[in-house]
Design a protein around this motif. Sequence first.
Motif, PDB file in Angstrom:
ATOM      1  N   MET A   1       0.839  -1.187   0.000  1.00  0.00           N
ATOM      2  CA  MET A   1       0.000   0.000   0.000  1.00  0.00           C
ATOM      3  C   MET A   1       0.880   1.244   0.000  1.00  0.00           C
ATOM      4  SD  MET A   1      -2.957   1.151   2.730  1.00  0.00           S
ATOM      5  CE  MET A   1      -3.889  -0.365   2.403  1.00  0.00           C
ATOM      6  N   ALA A   2       0.566   2.187  -0.870  1.00  0.00           N
ATOM      7  CA  ALA A   2       1.374   3.393  -0.994  1.00  0.00           C
ATOM      8  C   ALA A   2       1.279   4.238   0.275  1.00  0.00           C
ATOM      9  CB  ALA A   2       0.921   4.204  -2.205  1.00  0.00           C
ATOM     10  N   LEU A   3       2.381   4.889   0.617  1.00  0.00           N
ATOM     11  CA  LEU A   3       2.387   5.780   1.767  1.00  0.00           C
ATOM     12  C   LEU A   3       1.471   6.977   1.522  1.00  0.00           C
ATOM     13  CD1 LEU A   3       6.155   6.007   2.773  1.00  0.00           C
ATOM     14  CD2 LEU A   3       4.304   5.111   4.183  1.00  0.00           C
ATOM     15  N   ARG A   4       0.798   7.410   2.566  1.00  0.00           N
ATOM     16  CA  ARG A   4      -0.027   8.598   2.476  1.00  0.00           C
ATOM     17  C   ARG A   4       0.862   9.834   2.322  1.00  0.00           C
ATOM     18  NH1 ARG A   4      -3.133   9.098   7.703  1.00  0.00           N
ATOM     19  NH2 ARG A   4      -1.115   8.384   8.517  1.00  0.00           N
ATOM     20  N   ARG A   5       0.360  10.831   1.611  1.00  0.00           N
ATOM     21  CA  ARG A   5       1.137  12.050   1.421  1.00  0.00           C
ATOM     22  C   ARG A   5       1.482  12.708   2.744  1.00  0.00           C
ATOM     23  NH1 ARG A   5      -1.707  15.205  -3.719  1.00  0.00           N
ATOM     24  NH2 ARG A   5      -1.287  13.579  -5.287  1.00  0.00           N
ATOM     25  N   VAL A   6       0.540  12.670   3.690  1.00  0.00           N
ATOM     26  CA  VAL A   6       0.791  13.297   4.972  1.00  0.00           C
ATOM     27  C   VAL A   6       1.922  12.593   5.712  1.00  0.00           C
ATOM     28  CG1 VAL A   6      -0.962  11.920   6.204  1.00  0.00           C
ATOM     29  CG2 VAL A   6      -0.309  14.181   7.076  1.00  0.00           C
ATOM     30  N   THR A   7       2.025  11.277   5.533  1.00  0.00           N
ATOM     31  CA  THR A   7       3.118  10.541   6.157  1.00  0.00           C
ATOM     32  C   THR A   7       4.449  10.908   5.530  1.00  0.00           C
ATOM     33  OG1 THR A   7       1.646   8.674   6.643  1.00  0.00           O
ATOM     34  CG2 THR A   7       4.017   8.239   6.690  1.00  0.00           C
ATOM     35  N   VAL A   8       4.496  10.969   4.198  1.00  0.00           N
ATOM     36  CA  VAL A   8       5.729  11.342   3.502  1.00  0.00           C
ATOM     37  C   VAL A   8       6.192  12.728   3.954  1.00  0.00           C
ATOM     38  CG1 VAL A   8       6.781  11.826   1.257  1.00  0.00           C
ATOM     39  CG2 VAL A   8       5.225   9.881   1.511  1.00  0.00           C
ATOM     40  N   ALA A   9       5.257  13.657   4.040  1.00  0.00           N
ATOM     41  CA  ALA A   9       5.602  15.021   4.463  1.00  0.00           C
ATOM     42  C   ALA A   9       6.158  15.027   5.879  1.00  0.00           C
ATOM     43  CB  ALA A   9       4.381  15.929   4.354  1.00  0.00           C
ATOM     44  N   GLY A  59       6.214  -2.794  12.464  1.00  0.00           N
ATOM     45  CA  GLY A  59       6.815  -2.386  11.207  1.00  0.00           C
ATOM     46  C   GLY A  59       6.432  -3.244  10.029  1.00  0.00           C
ATOM     47  N   SER A  60       5.348  -4.018  10.147  1.00  0.00           N
ATOM     48  CA  SER A  60       4.925  -4.873   9.041  1.00  0.00           C
ATOM     49  C   SER A  60       4.386  -4.067   7.869  1.00  0.00           C
ATOM     50  CB  SER A  60       3.874  -5.883   9.519  1.00  0.00           C
ATOM     51  OG  SER A  60       4.452  -6.818  10.414  1.00  0.00           O
ATOM     52  N   SER A  61       4.049  -2.822   8.099  1.00  0.00           N
ATOM     53  CA  SER A  61       3.727  -1.900   7.011  1.00  0.00           C
ATOM     54  C   SER A  61       4.533  -0.635   7.228  1.00  0.00           C
ATOM     55  CB  SER A  61       2.232  -1.557   6.994  1.00  0.00           C
ATOM     56  OG  SER A  61       1.900  -0.698   8.070  1.00  0.00           O
ATOM     57  N   ALA A  62       4.797   0.081   6.135  1.00  0.00           N
ATOM     58  CA  ALA A  62       5.570   1.313   6.241  1.00  0.00           C
ATOM     59  C   ALA A  62       4.843   2.345   7.102  1.00  0.00           C
ATOM     60  CB  ALA A  62       5.865   1.875   4.856  1.00  0.00           C
ATOM     61  N   GLU A  63       3.522   2.387   7.003  1.00  0.00           N
ATOM     62  CA  GLU A  63       2.761   3.340   7.813  1.00  0.00           C
ATOM     63  C   GLU A  63       2.974   3.069   9.303  1.00  0.00           C
ATOM     64  OE1 GLU A  63       1.107   6.005   7.157  1.00  0.00           O
ATOM     65  OE2 GLU A  63       0.814   5.953   4.986  1.00  0.00           O
ATOM     66  N   CYS A  78      15.671  -5.731   9.586  1.00  0.00           N
ATOM     67  CA  CYS A  78      15.861  -5.513   8.147  1.00  0.00           C
ATOM     68  C   CYS A  78      14.563  -5.479   7.352  1.00  0.00           C
ATOM     69  CB  CYS A  78      16.800  -6.552   7.570  1.00  0.00           C
ATOM     70  SG  CYS A  78      16.170  -8.256   7.542  1.00  0.00           S
ATOM     71  N   TRP A  79      13.626  -6.383   7.632  1.00  0.00           N
ATOM     72  CA  TRP A  79      12.416  -6.451   6.815  1.00  0.00           C
ATOM     73  C   TRP A  79      11.553  -5.223   7.021  1.00  0.00           C
ATOM     74  CZ3 TRP A  79      13.225  -9.943   3.324  1.00  0.00           C
ATOM     75  CH2 TRP A  79      13.972 -11.082   3.637  1.00  0.00           C
ATOM     76  N   ALA A 187       3.918  -9.428  -0.668  1.00  0.00           N
ATOM     77  CA  ALA A 187       3.464 -10.617   0.051  1.00  0.00           C
ATOM     78  C   ALA A 187       4.629 -11.526   0.426  1.00  0.00           C
ATOM     79  CB  ALA A 187       2.448 -11.384  -0.795  1.00  0.00           C
ATOM     80  N   GLU A 188       5.568 -11.723  -0.493  1.00  0.00           N
ATOM     81  CA  GLU A 188       6.749 -12.540  -0.187  1.00  0.00           C
ATOM     82  C   GLU A 188       7.578 -11.878   0.904  1.00  0.00           C
ATOM     83  OE1 GLU A 188      10.780 -14.373  -2.323  1.00  0.00           O
ATOM     84  OE2 GLU A 188       9.629 -12.793  -3.330  1.00  0.00           O
ATOM     85  N   TRP A 189       7.766 -10.581   0.783  1.00  0.00           N
ATOM     86  CA  TRP A 189       8.537  -9.818   1.773  1.00  0.00           C
ATOM     87  C   TRP A 189       7.928  -9.977   3.169  1.00  0.00           C
ATOM     88  CZ3 TRP A 189      12.900  -6.822   0.752  1.00  0.00           C
ATOM     89  CH2 TRP A 189      13.289  -5.916   1.745  1.00  0.00           C
ATOM     90  N   ASP A 190       6.619  -9.807   3.246  1.00  0.00           N
ATOM     91  CA  ASP A 190       5.950  -9.906   4.539  1.00  0.00           C
ATOM     92  C   ASP A 190       6.043 -11.319   5.096  1.00  0.00           C
ATOM     93  OD1 ASP A 190       4.221  -8.678   6.639  1.00  0.00           O
ATOM     94  OD2 ASP A 190       2.804 -10.190   5.934  1.00  0.00           O
TER      95      ASP A 190
END
Length: 271
Positions: A1-9, A59-63, A78-79, A187-190
């Motif tokens: 899932m793409a990072l939210r713009r507010v998170t990137v900022a 940390g299973s998702s970037a968010e 690392c993951w 999916a493989e990464w997770d």
Amino acid sequence: MALRRVTVAAVLDRLGIEAPARDLDGLRAVYAAWCGAVPFDNTLKLIHLAEGRTWPLPGSSAERFFDSWLEHGTGGTCWSGNGALHDLLEALGFDVARAIATMLSSPGAVGPNHGSVIVTLEGERWIADASILSGTPIRIPSPGQEAEDGALPRFAWLEDQPAVVWCAPRAPDGFPCRIDRIGAEPAEWDALHQRTVDWGPFNHQLNARVLRDEITLAVALGQRFTFGPNGALSASELDRDGRVRFLVEEVGVSEVVARRVPDDRPSRRRG
């Protein structure tokens, strides 16, 4: 899932940089800021395992990774760390791929046991690893082109496979991280991340590292380590209070998290 713009900022603001150009200078700026601000550490994973939590690892998702970093200054293993770095670079418009790798820290090391990040710029590939924290991206030479000598961490060929030779408290003279495959789906990464619940080298003892200018600060094996740019190594013992101070004052982890990290336990090897 793409990072939210507010998170990137929020992440760029915390890193102290503006949205970079999608070129080598931009990549260097983002990665240098990351290495100096986002630690490699297993604090949240140790808490997760010690408290017997059954939901996905921290940390299973970037968010989720960035939520914890913004609030508590924690990084990840690392993951999680490289997954978050991948998604940040992707959100910033870089041509980036997840890489499946093997840390060859011992003769019997079985892979894959590491995830890394590869960025492609104008036909050249660069390793930007959130665990190795090299300070600057490491170029992968063209096939047949010899690797350059120099201080660790540095690129090396393992037969025909790219690798980074770097040092850690358990191997101060250096060991290779071999890039086995470039390109992995989320999916493989997770799945590779979640399987470390059953066994992983960072499930029992505190391990953290961060780059401060050209000095790597680390804690492992119950000790505080300092790696200088010329390979100089120093070590000192840490008691419980000293460990908390190191995490808070030198790594930047919140005291709330630092005091919840369980004491080290003997590592249980598989098999």
